[in-house]
Write a protein that holds these residues in place. Structure first.
Motif, PDB file in Angstrom:
ATOM      1  N   CYS A  58     -57.097 -91.345   0.437  1.00  0.00           N
ATOM      2  CA  CYS A  58     -58.370 -91.807   0.708  1.00  0.00           C
ATOM      3  C   CYS A  58     -58.308 -92.795   2.103  1.00  0.00           C
ATOM      4  N   CYS A 109     -51.866-101.841  -7.990  1.00  0.00           N
ATOM      5  CA  CYS A 109     -53.435-101.410  -7.603  1.00  0.00           C
ATOM      6  C   CYS A 109     -54.015-103.145  -7.393  1.00  0.00           C
ATOM      7  N   ARG A 143     -57.338-105.222  -8.449  1.00  0.00           N
ATOM      8  CA  ARG A 143     -58.532-105.102  -9.102  1.00  0.00           C
ATOM      9  C   ARG A 143     -59.645-106.374  -8.700  1.00  0.00           C
ATOM     10  N   HIS A 173     -63.568-105.865  -1.836  1.00  0.00           N
ATOM     11  CA  HIS A 173     -62.526-105.200  -1.102  1.00  0.00           C
ATOM     12  C   HIS A 173     -62.901-105.017   0.340  1.00  0.00           C
ATOM     13  N   CYS A 231     -55.797 -97.540  -1.941  1.00  0.00           N
ATOM     14  CA  CYS A 231     -56.725 -96.660  -2.583  1.00  0.00           C
ATOM     15  C   CYS A 231     -56.782 -97.045  -3.864  1.00  0.00           C
ATOM     16  N   PRO A 232     -57.695 -96.289  -4.564  1.00  0.00           N
ATOM     17  CA  PRO A 232     -57.728 -96.441  -5.902  1.00  0.00           C
ATOM     18  C   PRO A 232     -56.681 -95.737  -6.621  1.00  0.00           C
ATOM     19  N   CYS A 233     -56.601 -95.988  -8.025  1.00  0.00           N
ATOM     20  CA  CYS A 233     -55.496 -95.039  -8.906  1.00  0.00           C
ATOM     21  C   CYS A 233     -56.162 -93.669  -8.939  1.00  0.00           C
ATOM     22  N   CYS A 235     -56.860 -99.311 -13.424  1.00  0.00           N
ATOM     23  CA  CYS A 235     -56.108-100.375 -12.814  1.00  0.00           C
ATOM     24  C   CYS A 235     -56.361-101.739 -13.961  1.00  0.00           C
ATOM     25  N   CYS A 252     -51.455 -99.121 -12.073  1.00  0.00           N
ATOM     26  CA  CYS A 252     -52.216 -97.909 -12.416  1.00  0.00           C
ATOM     27  C   CYS A 252     -51.574 -97.363 -13.766  1.00  0.00           C
TER      28      CYS A 252
END
Length: 108
Positions: free
Chosen positions: A43, A63, A65, A72, A80-82, A88, A105
């Motif tokens: 990402c 991760c 949250r 963010h 990056c996201p999970c 998360c 994650c």
């Protein structure tokens, strides 16, 4: 009177353009503008004051949250996201008072 052309210091600053052809996808560490600029499994996330391709997080990785939508944008080292099928969530391990704030994650 003669008109002087503006020097490079007068030009607006821009984010560097990706160094690869438009149809190619960036690899880990390459500059990007959005996640679609990066290869699969990566990402586009902030790293200091630019954005680079970083790996999508896997099971067990820490991760972030976000409590507030848009928070963010304040981070200078975004994660990056999970990965797909993961969320998360607070870490399940028993630990000290700080353990409840640590998110990892985890599978849905």
């Amino acid at each position: 009177p003669e008109l002087d052309e503006p020097g490079p210091e007068a030009l607006p600053r821009r984010t560097p353009a990706p160094a690869w052809p438009p149809d190619a996808k960036g690899e880990e560490g390459d500059f990007c503008l959005r996640s679609s600029d990066c290869s699969a499994g990566l990402c586009c996330a902030r790293h200091f004051w630019s954005k680079i391709c970083k790996p999508v997080l896997r099971e067990g990785q820490v991760c972030t949250r976000h409590r507030r939508k848009g928070a963010h944008g304040l981070e200078i080292f975004q994660r990056c996201p999970c990965a797909e099928g993961m969320a998360c969530r607070p870490q399940r391990d028993r630990g000290g008072p700080d353990a409840s704030r640590l998110h990892t994650c985890q599978r849905h």
